[in-house]
Design a protein around this motif. Sequence first.
Motif, mmCIF file in Angstrom:
data_model
loop_
_atom_site.group_PDB
_atom_site.id
_atom_site.type_symbol
_atom_site.label_atom_id
_atom_site.label_comp_id
_atom_site.label_asym_id
_atom_site.label_seq_id
_atom_site.Cartn_x
_atom_site.Cartn_y
_atom_site.Cartn_z
ATOM 1 N N ILE A 94 -20.381 -33.529 -25.229
ATOM 2 C CA ILE A 94 -18.789 -33.667 -25.352
ATOM 3 C C ILE A 94 -17.935 -34.581 -25.803
ATOM 4 O O ILE A 94 -17.188 -34.393 -26.782
ATOM 5 N N LEU A 272 -14.703 -21.815 -12.548
ATOM 6 C CA LEU A 272 -15.400 -23.096 -12.534
ATOM 7 C C LEU A 272 -15.559 -23.765 -11.070
ATOM 8 O O LEU A 272 -16.733 -24.295 -10.882
ATOM 9 N N GLN A 273 -14.539 -23.409 -10.182
ATOM 10 C CA GLN A 273 -14.848 -23.855 -8.996
ATOM 11 C C GLN A 273 -15.729 -23.203 -8.201
ATOM 12 O O GLN A 273 -16.512 -23.533 -7.309
ATOM 13 N N TRP B 47 -15.841 -42.841 -13.756
ATOM 14 C CA TRP B 47 -16.720 -42.468 -14.551
ATOM 15 C C TRP B 47 -17.748 -43.422 -14.552
ATOM 16 O O TRP B 47 -18.996 -43.166 -14.696
ATOM 17 N N LEU B 53 -17.453 -37.738 -14.868
ATOM 18 C CA LEU B 53 -16.635 -37.863 -16.010
ATOM 19 C C LEU B 53 -15.643 -36.824 -15.728
ATOM 20 O O LEU B 53 -15.738 -35.860 -16.205
ATOM 21 N N ALA B 100 -12.191 -30.542 -2.881
ATOM 22 C CA ALA B 100 -12.581 -29.170 -3.367
ATOM 23 C C ALA B 100 -13.519 -28.939 -4.378
ATOM 24 O O ALA B 100 -14.574 -28.153 -4.446
ATOM 25 N N MET B 101 -13.674 -30.032 -5.519
ATOM 26 C CA MET B 101 -14.595 -29.945 -6.419
ATOM 27 C C MET B 101 -16.089 -30.391 -6.136
ATOM 28 O O MET B 101 -17.022 -29.852 -6.242
ATOM 29 N N ARG B 104 -19.252 -29.180 -3.814
ATOM 30 C CA ARG B 104 -19.859 -28.086 -4.281
ATOM 31 C C ARG B 104 -21.004 -28.606 -5.310
ATOM 32 O O ARG B 104 -21.713 -27.823 -6.027
ATOM 33 N N THR B 107 -22.087 -29.830 -11.896
ATOM 34 C CA THR B 107 -22.611 -30.689 -13.027
ATOM 35 C C THR B 107 -21.583 -31.353 -13.732
ATOM 36 O O THR B 107 -20.580 -31.197 -13.541
ATOM 37 N N VAL B 109 -20.988 -31.367 -16.558
ATOM 38 C CA VAL B 109 -19.991 -30.625 -17.670
ATOM 39 C C VAL B 109 -19.116 -29.695 -16.784
ATOM 40 O O VAL B 109 -17.985 -29.603 -17.378
ATOM 41 N N VAL B 110 -19.412 -29.188 -15.762
ATOM 42 C CA VAL B 110 -18.256 -28.444 -14.899
ATOM 43 C C VAL B 110 -17.184 -29.473 -14.536
ATOM 44 O O VAL B 110 -16.121 -29.057 -14.608
ATOM 45 N N LEU B 113 -14.969 -30.147 -17.564
ATOM 46 C CA LEU B 113 -14.055 -28.873 -17.954
ATOM 47 C C LEU B 113 -13.121 -28.627 -17.006
ATOM 48 O O LEU B 113 -11.843 -28.546 -17.257
ATOM 49 N N LEU B 114 -13.351 -28.698 -15.669
ATOM 50 C CA LEU B 114 -12.266 -28.417 -14.648
ATOM 51 C C LEU B 114 -11.367 -29.205 -14.729
ATOM 52 O O LEU B 114 -10.232 -28.888 -14.407
#
Lengths: 284, 581, 451
Positions: A94, A272-273, B47, B53, B100-101, B104, B107, B109-110, B113-114
């Motif tokens: 990334i 995504l969530q 991070w 990240l 919330a994030m 779960r 990863t 990457v998620v 991006l999120l």
Amino acid sequence: MDALTLELLNGLSTFATLGVVALGLGIVFGLMGIINLAHGEFVMIGAYVSYVVHANGFSHWLSVPLAAVVLFVLGGAIELTLIRRIHRQPEVTILATFGLSVCLRQVAELVFTKDFRGVPNPVPGATRAFGVLFPTYRYVLIGIAVAVVVATLLAFTKSRFGLTVRAIVADRDLAEASGIRTGIANLCAFGIGAATAGIAGALVAPLGAIEPQAGLAYLPGAFLVVIVGGFNKLWGVVVGALIVAGVQTGVIHFYDAVWAQIASLGLAVAVLQFRRVSVEGASA
Amino acid sequence: MRRALAAGALAAVAVVAMSVALGGFRAGQLSLFLVFAALAVSLDFVWGYAGILSLGQLLPFGIAAYASAKITLAAPSLSVGALIVAALIGAAVAAGIGVAMLRRRPTAVVVGLLTLVLSLTAEQIAEQWRDITGGFNGLTGVPRIGAFGTELSDTAGDIVISVLALAAITVVGVGVSRPIGAVLIGIRSNERRMEALGYDTVRCKIWAFTVGGAVAGFAGALYVHRTGFVSPQIFGFTLATSVVLWTLVGGRGTIVGPVVGALAINFASATLADVWLQYWTLATGVIFVVVVVVMPDGVVPSLQRLAGRSAGRRRQPTLLPADAEPSGAPPHDGAIFEAIDVRKSFGFFRLIDGLTLRMDEPELRCLVGPNGAGKSTLLDILCGQQGCQAGTVRIFGQECTGKPSWEFARNGVSRKFQSPQLVDDLSVATNVAIAAWGADSSPWGLARRSWNAPIPPAASEILERTGLGERLGARAGDLSHGDKQWLEVAMALAGNCRLLLLDEPTAGMTVAESLEAAALLRDLHARHGLPIVIVEHDMTFIRAVADRVTVLARGAVLADGDVAEVEANPQVRAIYSGVDT
Amino acid sequence: MGQRRSRLTRSSGRTAVMLIALISMIAAACGTSDDDPAEAEPASATAAPAADDGPASTEPATEPEPDSAPATTEAADAAEPDEPAAPSGEPVRIGILFSNSGPAGIFGQPTANIAEFIEEDINAAGGINGRPVETYLADDATDPAIGRQAMEQLIESDGVDVVLGTHSSATREAAKPLAEDAGVLYIYAALYEGGECSAVMFNTGEVPSQQLAPVIPWMMDETGGSKWFLLGNDYVWPRRSFELARQYIEAAGGEVVGEEYVPLGTQDFSSVAQQIAGSGAELIFPALVGGDAIAFETQAVDFGIGQDAIGRLANIYEENVLGVMGPSVTAGMRVTLGYFKEVDNAANSEFVSRYYERFGADAPPHMTFSSHIYDAALLYAAAANAAGTTETAAVAAALEGLTLSTPTGDIAITGSRHLSQPIYVAEIQSDGSQLIVQSFPSVEPDETCTP
């Protein structure tokens, strides 16, 4: 009735554009687990290829295959020099591809200046079909884009070459143990991803402005498609493009373009969530 | 901690002196860039330490900036109070996203991006919500920092902002110099290990994300007082990636790195962008790529290493003998552990197929069986690393089915993995200390507790007998394979160990070494009454160590009894001689 | 350009000294945070005076009065002695805040070019109160946060006497309080939505009321169309333009049949095109910028709503954008602005040919933004000369009511601190050139301002 037909055709052309723009991003992620933030710049360079072709007096149609070749070479070179060193660490890719995107934008500005460029529509005008007039070039775009997407995905999911590449890329340890062919497989996957971005760039070039920053505008849409379609499914690009195009066309129709953008972002957050996303290998 | 405070105080004195000396414009620049440095440090905490990240560190920063601007525009005398409110808002924003994030277990990457998509959404909303946010042009004319109706002069205001930014940086610096710093590094580099030690890693990450959000929110308020305005671009892609650039180039996982990164890059771009516009932007891209590929740790740690200083040099814990150790089984109803009709499959493959197993008295139990019999999976289920699809697991009479592995650990289950799982970047002593703290750890507690770690005698014995006690300062990742094995056993014993699970402890040992290991384990068991379950292949070792042997095949118990009984069992003989029955 | 760069470099030397001192200090202090604090102490003790030392060796480090001595000699080099007495003494510093990178960066180069003319022309006319002028350029990167920093650089570091701005409204809002705090005159010369009012500000760009009030009725007369579709990017300037356009359209007996906004950076206009096609519009007023304008117009043609089908009145389409669209798309479009390089007067012809001689035939076109910056500089020089000082309040007083004749035409500062100026309507010809088909002299802005 005609209005509905037109809206469906609009949705279809949005779908085709999104699909072909996102295809390379989906391939590179699905096969290699790499988030390529420079993907938008690949599209931008594809558009500049069509500008150079036009400026030298050649047909626009030449630019589609040429952009594919140029971007395959560029993508391959980037894979060899950069991606190869880091491709096992998604987080690092990334960051590195973000830096790469800055470099590519700036090099484009140095070469072409920041002036807007454009290429004329090779098939101006509209065609009457299904009882409505719809721009001819968009029919062509839909045709080529769908063909490119389907052909590429079939190549990766059905052909012997594609299966070999996927097998090698997916089972990295086994592949690494078997020697040099991993390198070639990664090279092909990344190169082909870049090449489809080049095709996308050449295809959309007659529809808007070509400028060094243009990639930044393509990237969010492509990401949306890949996120919504599912990271680890190659055909997810098609599903994702379908959903995103549907949402955008729908919201613009009933509300406006600004809220269409917000709705798309909201969709990405929700996916995504609430969907488990695997970073490892891809399935068809 | 005193060192971090001293460093912060010295930096503050130097910054004040420099601001007074340079005055005006340069003092203003310095204060703005220190605010950016505080933002970078907040990202670094999230991070570089906790390993999340986040490309959305601008969410708490920007939302707090807007809130602070609103408050200060409505009631200018509240500008100092607005700083506190801003920090709380930043914390609340981050906590909301974090809960919330992160629950779960996404990863990297998620997460990236999120957080980025959320940030871009915030930008859109800030543009659209014109009544509140001022739309595209944002809010402007926010008074400079002041209190009770007085507005400070330019340079004085700049100095106050510089000092407050340094204070925020110092707070983070003090924080990471506490045990929580080492624990966050542990979670970043080996989350599975930390969870098996009893750390609720998700809670720790949410906590770190929240604290990072508070610091970012505080920085956001400072930013709005420094610049007097806020607009939707505060959430934009440019600033989001710039923060990552400063932190990355300066050096993640250090506090000084992001500060140097933010100051150096901002001063350079303020100076060079005018003279050298296109090439400077190109240069930032090149720097980004080169740092990522060539020195992923960042410039400051690389320079420290060049200067011959260990980059990972951190405060070392003091290992003390524990007053009393948890030994043997605690008072409980029923078995030490029991697994009843447990089933677990992966795809069509049944790893565990209706297995029932229990241990009533503390004993040394070996699990044997051919490859694929489900031994390691069973250990995973007994310590919560994997859930099961059906069946019940009880530990010391407590229902644990479906609970996360840190709860198993807190109930007294300790685990050594097949390949050693250590926090490679930390020292031997810190690894052991982290294990000792894991039993009753809350993030706030870890931020306050001392560097003393009470070590039970069993763990001390292992350290001494294996010579690790002499090398407490060595980096865990640099140990030999055998030493790593024993360090992991010591870690398993250092926590709240009432049931020890060992996965192939003698892998890679010579016969003599494995017999010595067997003696050591028997000794532990005898002296502390510790129940031990060992997965092993090596029959010599098993004969030397086991009270009782359970043979697994195809995910179920095939035979059970003492070594002689099991060896005499014809079905077992058939399996081991390769004859299928 | 050479001078400006050398000035920047000198201040960067100072930054570098400070930067190195600071970094070494913090690195020393924090880097040892896990070691002995005593170790850190000497390092910072040496570092703090070092920051003092750098500048102190050349000049006392009190309030930064940058570039005091050497600037004079450079200014003397730049001055071209003509008929009036060559200006001498401490230069008057004119700051120019503009977008040289980012999305609006495309308009940067003409402004940078014109800055050269500003220095030359004002100095050739005797300077300001006998003093030479120097220009200082600062880029906002089309980002208000960077614009704010650039404004600080101009006011606090470069010590400018006036700031001329051509950049977004967002940057203006962010930068304005700095000018107010420092009492520095700030002439915002870009076309914008109107409504700005501040004691230190004058706004000389076109406001929507000027671009639209006379032109909308004229357009409806000229084309016979009365049903309008308003399509703009989603930010304050298009929104304000459409608010006013609606009033003028309705006053002229027309009708707005659709009003749509799209986000900046929109690439696909198919749905919007379809809405326009179905709206029964006879005229389109597109307030789209840059790439969005290009995307819309090139796509619109194929949807049957090109200029040949529905006439355009644009308020920002400029040469670069029109050039990319190509004459087949643009021929017949009308654009309303306060300046085109085709403006027909002797002064302008001379000015434009000088521009292309100096910067080459393929130089980025001189256009309304660069022209307004030039006019703003001339207005400032005239007012400061009339006031006999560069003191802000006096110059501001002299500016009010000031009239001037420039290549743009006859301009005058109004009581509302805006600019009464000519408005031109250009029609794009089939070869892509712009022909001025109508001009409205001295159009008054519909603004009120009493700061």
